[in-house]
Write a protein that holds these residues in place. Structure first.
Motif: not given
Ligand code: C5P
Length: 241
Positions: A149-153, A167-172, A210-213
């Motif tokens: 929710a916060r990422a979409l915001d 651990t959340e990067a692929d979903r993000m 999928g993490s960049d940094y």
């Protein structure tokens, strides 16, 4: 392929080293030991309260990319004025807690400050927080839902990227697409201690997700040879790209 103008190009670019040390002298020592082996130096609260803000400007003046991890959260007017002042410091990244109103104020302030080289990052949920920690703070439901929710915001507000656990990067990445930067702390090379971090991943897995940094702190700063530890992380990043 990341489309964001803050996209890293090399494996070194992707490594963020937090200068989580008690004073500027110790920070200078860590920077000297890792110079050219790290893409971004991050200055967080510990050093900010010990001369770190002036040192952040000095590092930027010397041509380093600097990440001011100030995790802003306040009333809109205060955040606006803070971002306008930060925009004059030559920073590359600055963090804002991912509350919609706060992020909107920060984005608007950045637009008014005309500082296109500063990337605003929304902090979704601190990587030291477990489900129990969030429940104790009054939040209901799985961590993943709050992060999403916060990422979409953050995207709606026009932020340059987010900070989340690897651990959340692929979903993000799936929900944010390719035009926002994903920055992940809580990185632990195989065999290193997790410490207070809860949702951890290795550098290679974080890149594949999928993490960049990648923010890698104590595994480098507390190593007997920080330069070698940084090189090992960069090698692992390069192999996973
Ligand atoms: O030493 P370690 O690798 O755990 O350092 C992680 C760094 O990333 C610290 O500077 C911490 O403040 C920061 N950070 C984090 N989790 C977030 C945002 C920032 O651990 N969600």
């Amino acid at each position: 392929m990341l489309m964001n103008r803050f996209a890293p190009t090399t494996a070194i670019d992707r490594l963020v080293l937090p200068l989580d040390v008690p004073n500027v002298d110790a920070a200078r020592t860590l920077v000297a030991a890792t110079n050219g082996r790290v893409g971004v130096y991050k200055i967080g609260m510990e050093l900010q309260f010990a001369g770190g803000l002036d040192y952040a400007c000095e590092l930027a003046g010397d041509g380093h990319k600097v990440f001011l991890d100030v995790k802003l959260l306040d009333i809109d007017n205060t955040v606006t004025q803070a971002v306008k002042n930060i925009a004059k410091m030559g920073m590359t990244f600055v963090t804002i807690h991912a509350y919609p109103k706060t992020m909107r104020a920060a984005v608007e302030a950045l637009r008014e400050a005309d500082a296109p080289d500063l990337c605003l990052l929304g902090v979704t949920v601190l990587t030291s927080m477990s489900e129990d920690d969030l429940a104790a703070a009054g939040y209901r439901g799985p961590v993943a839902n709050l992060v999403e929710a916060r990422a979409l915001d953050a995207r709606t507000a026009g932020m340059g990227g987010i900070v989340c656990a690897a651990t959340e990067a692929d979903r993000m990445r799936a929900i944010l697409g390719d035009d926002m930067v994903i920055v992940t702390p809580g990185i632990r090379p195989a065999g290193s201690a997790a410490g207070d971090q809860r949702r951890v991943m290795t550098p290679a897995d974080a890149i594949r997700a999928g993490s960049d940094y990648l923010v890698v702190g104590r595994p480098i700063s507390k190593a007997a040879d920080p330069a070698a530890a940084a090189d090992a992380v960069v090698t692992e990043i390069a192999a996973a790209l």
